[in-house]
Design a protein around this motif. Structure first.
Motif, short mmCIF file in Angstrom:
data_model
loop_
_atom_site.label_atom_id
_atom_site.label_comp_id
_atom_site.label_asym_id
_atom_site.label_seq_id
_atom_site.Cartn_x
_atom_site.Cartn_y
_atom_site.Cartn_z
N LEU A 1 0.83 -1.22 0.00
CA LEU A 1 0.00 0.00 0.00
C LEU A 1 0.86 1.26 0.00
CD1 LEU A 1 -2.87 -0.96 2.48
CD2 LEU A 1 -3.06 -0.55 0.01
N GLY A 2 1.90 1.26 0.81
CA GLY A 2 2.78 2.43 0.87
C GLY A 2 3.45 2.71 -0.47
N ALA A 3 3.93 1.66 -1.11
CA ALA A 3 4.58 1.83 -2.41
C ALA A 3 3.59 2.36 -3.44
CB ALA A 3 5.18 0.50 -2.87
N LEU A 4 2.37 1.88 -3.40
CA LEU A 4 1.36 2.35 -4.35
C LEU A 4 0.95 3.78 -4.05
CD1 LEU A 4 -0.86 -0.83 -4.76
CD2 LEU A 4 0.79 0.12 -6.38
N TRP B 1 -7.32 -0.04 -7.01
CA TRP B 1 -7.47 0.03 -5.54
C TRP B 1 -8.49 -0.99 -5.06
CZ3 TRP B 1 -3.65 2.18 -3.16
CH2 TRP B 1 -2.94 3.19 -3.78
N GLY B 2 -9.54 -1.21 -5.83
CA GLY B 2 -10.53 -2.22 -5.48
C GLY B 2 -9.96 -3.62 -5.52
N ILE B 3 -9.09 -3.86 -6.49
CA ILE B 3 -8.45 -5.18 -6.60
C ILE B 3 -7.51 -5.40 -5.43
CG2 ILE B 3 -6.90 -6.59 -8.02
CD1 ILE B 3 -8.08 -5.07 -10.48
N ILE B 4 -6.77 -4.37 -5.06
CA ILE B 4 -5.83 -4.47 -3.93
C ILE B 4 -6.58 -4.77 -2.63
CG2 ILE B 4 -4.31 -3.07 -2.46
CD1 ILE B 4 -2.92 -3.91 -4.94
N LEU B 5 -7.78 -4.25 -2.51
CA LEU B 5 -8.54 -4.45 -1.26
C LEU B 5 -8.98 -5.90 -1.06
CD1 LEU B 5 -10.73 -1.24 -1.02
CD2 LEU B 5 -8.71 -1.86 0.33
N LEU B 6 -9.04 -6.68 -2.11
CA LEU B 6 -9.50 -8.07 -1.97
C LEU B 6 -8.56 -8.90 -1.08
CD1 LEU B 6 -11.68 -10.11 -2.71
CD2 LEU B 6 -10.32 -10.68 -4.73
N ILE C 1 -10.11 -10.49 7.59
CA ILE C 1 -11.07 -11.48 8.10
C ILE C 1 -10.33 -12.66 8.73
CG2 ILE C 1 -12.86 -13.15 7.43
CD1 ILE C 1 -13.68 -11.04 5.24
N GLN C 2 -9.26 -13.10 8.09
CA GLN C 2 -8.48 -14.19 8.67
C GLN C 2 -7.90 -13.78 10.02
OE1 GLN C 2 -5.89 -14.71 5.21
NE2 GLN C 2 -6.56 -16.85 5.10
N SER C 3 -7.38 -12.58 10.10
CA SER C 3 -6.73 -12.10 11.33
C SER C 3 -7.72 -11.89 12.47
CB SER C 3 -6.01 -10.77 11.07
OG SER C 3 -5.03 -10.91 10.09
N TYR D 1 -10.58 -20.82 5.81
CA TYR D 1 -9.23 -20.28 5.83
C TYR D 1 -8.48 -20.70 4.56
CZ TYR D 1 -4.80 -18.61 7.61
OH TYR D 1 -3.62 -17.92 7.77
N ILE D 2 -8.58 -21.95 4.19
CA ILE D 2 -7.89 -22.47 3.00
C ILE D 2 -8.43 -21.80 1.73
CG2 ILE D 2 -7.52 -24.52 1.57
CD1 ILE D 2 -7.54 -26.12 4.26
N ILE D 3 -9.75 -21.66 1.65
CA ILE D 3 -10.36 -21.00 0.49
C ILE D 3 -9.86 -19.56 0.39
CG2 ILE D 3 -12.54 -20.13 -0.45
CD1 ILE D 3 -13.83 -22.73 0.70
N PHE D 4 -9.81 -18.86 1.51
CA PHE D 4 -9.31 -17.48 1.51
C PHE D 4 -7.85 -17.46 1.04
CE2 PHE D 4 -12.15 -14.80 4.50
CZ PHE D 4 -13.29 -15.28 3.87
N GLU D 5 -7.05 -18.44 1.47
CA GLU D 5 -5.65 -18.50 1.06
C GLU D 5 -5.55 -18.70 -0.45
OE1 GLU D 5 -4.18 -17.08 3.47
OE2 GLU D 5 -2.65 -18.54 4.03
N LEU D 6 -6.36 -19.59 -0.99
CA LEU D 6 -6.35 -19.83 -2.44
C LEU D 6 -6.70 -18.57 -3.22
CD1 LEU D 6 -8.07 -23.33 -2.63
CD2 LEU D 6 -5.75 -22.78 -3.40
N ILE D 7 -7.78 -17.92 -2.81
CA ILE D 7 -8.20 -16.70 -3.49
C ILE D 7 -7.14 -15.62 -3.35
CG2 ILE D 7 -9.91 -14.83 -3.52
CD1 ILE D 7 -11.98 -16.99 -2.60
N LYS D 8 -6.54 -15.53 -2.17
CA LYS D 8 -5.50 -14.53 -1.93
C LYS D 8 -4.31 -14.75 -2.85
CE LYS D 8 -4.07 -14.52 2.27
NZ LYS D 8 -3.89 -14.38 3.71
N VAL D 9 -3.84 -15.98 -2.98
CA VAL D 9 -2.68 -16.27 -3.83
C VAL D 9 -3.00 -15.97 -5.30
CG1 VAL D 9 -1.25 -18.15 -4.74
CG2 VAL D 9 -1.56 -17.91 -2.29
#
Length: 140
Positions: free
Chosen positions: A61-64, A76-81, A88-90, A119-127
């Motif tokens: 975020l800082g670099a952007l 910015w919307g894509i970055i928020l995903l 949510i995980q945290s 948690y695993i589904i979120f990880e997959l989508i995140k990657v």
């Protein structure tokens, strides 16, 4: 500063891939690592991973923000995903998983839960999202 964003994204993706999709299940195959030890290691590793992820998210975020004029509004919307999933995980999933792990470590059988699957589904989508973000950053 786009370079810092690119590095942050790919290191973030690498950490999640290595920890969530390799270390998480592989540690239970090591000789002498039972459920209690594996869960204890997992708690430690995933707490550390979470801290690293937040650090990399803030670097991204800082670099952007330092290059805000070259960042398209839609981006910015894509970055928020991935950041939303990390939040949510945290705040929701990791605390619940920690409680479940503590119960199992104490020898209490906990009810079956789908939290780990989420948690695993979120990880997959995140990657996948981070890979797309990294690719798009090369075009800036």
């Amino acid at each position: 500063m786009v370079e810092l964003a690119i590095v942050s994204v790919f290191i973030w993706m690498g950490f999640v891939g290595a920890i969530s999709f390799m270390e998480a299940w592989l540690k239970f195959r090591a000789p002498g690592v039972g459920l209690k030890i594996g869960l204890s290691i997992g708690q430690l590793v995933f707490t550390a991973l979470n801290r690293v992820e937040w650090t990399l998210a803030f670097l991204l975020l800082g670099a952007l923000l330092l290059n805000i004029e070259s960042v398209p509004n839609y981006f910015w919307g894509i970055i928020l995903l991935p950041i939303s999933f990390l939040f949510i995980q945290s705040m929701v999933l990791l605390p619940r998983l920690k409680v479940q792990a503590q119960e199992k470590i104490r020898g209490n059988s906990s009810q079956k839960s789908s939290i780990h699957i989420y948690y695993i589904i979120f990880e997959l989508i995140k990657v996948v999202t981070l890979a797309g973000i990294g690719y798009m950053l090369f075009k800036f």
